[in-house]
Scaffold this motif. Structure first.
Motif: not given
Length: 199
Positions: A108-115, A120-122, A189-190, A193-196
């Motif tokens: 569940a934690s990794y699923h949340d991370l994927e979201k 973030f990518a979008k 983030n896979p 390539w953008f980061t803050i």
């Protein structure tokens, strides 16, 4: 029957010891795909426990019951040994359940991370496109042939400045997403390539 009971109990205890070592390994996966693979493997492990109870422990239970009903002279030893064996097996089942719960929480934690990664990518892609267009618009040379053109450009500039408030909210949302992602202590983030830091 007594020696058979003792021998089979030794074999089962050895099997349980091997499974206890497996279930207590703290080797946890580091991604959604890996955790799903671990869960599948763990389900197979639990199925093996259930099958063994039906096959291995059932035989010992039968021998135990036979010896106790016959009032064997070592009934106390038989009861104690059988009780310890069943206790260890039940403890093993509880440990296996705890491990499954841990893996499900991890999933569940990794699923949340994927979201979070995808969101973030979008948003980062849209923000970057907007920023590049904005930068281009702001660096284009301005040529005016009339006062009306100057007034029109000033009005357009006021609209752009007003819209920066919305853009600032988008950037703040990106920072919030980045902070939430960082709580997972991950590096890249896979999906972008953008980061803050590079926006």
């Amino acid at each position: 029957a007594y020696l058979d009971f003792m021998w089979k109990t030794d074999v089962v205890e050895s099997w349980i010891a091997d499974k206890e070592a497996q279930v207590r390994i703290d080797d946890y996966p580091d991604g959604l795909g890996s955790v799903q693979m671990y869960l599948t493997r763990h389900e197979t492990f639990v199925t093996g426990l259930d099958t063994f109870k039906e096959e291995g422990i059932a035989v010992i239970t039968g021998l135990h019951d036979q010896l106790i009903e016959a009032d064997h002279k070592n009934s106390d030893v038989i009861r104690t040994r059988y009780g310890n064996l069943i206790g260890r097996y039940e403890f093993l089942r509880r440990d296996a359940e705890k491990k499954k719960e841990t893996l499900l929480k991890l999933q569940a934690s990794y699923h949340d991370l994927e979201k979070l990664y995808l969101e973030f990518a979008k948003k980062a892609s849209a923000f970057n496109s907007w920023f590049e267009n904005f930068e281009e618009d702001m660096t284009d040379p301005v040529h005016c042939n009339s006062v009306e053109e100057v007034v029109g450009l000033q009005e357009a500039h006021r609209v752009v400045v007003t819209s920066l408030v919305d853009t600032e909210r988008v950037y703040d949302k990106l920072k919030e997403l980045d902070e939430r992602i960082q709580t997972y202590q991950v590096s890249v983030n896979p999906y972008t390539w953008f980061t803050i830091d590079n926006m």
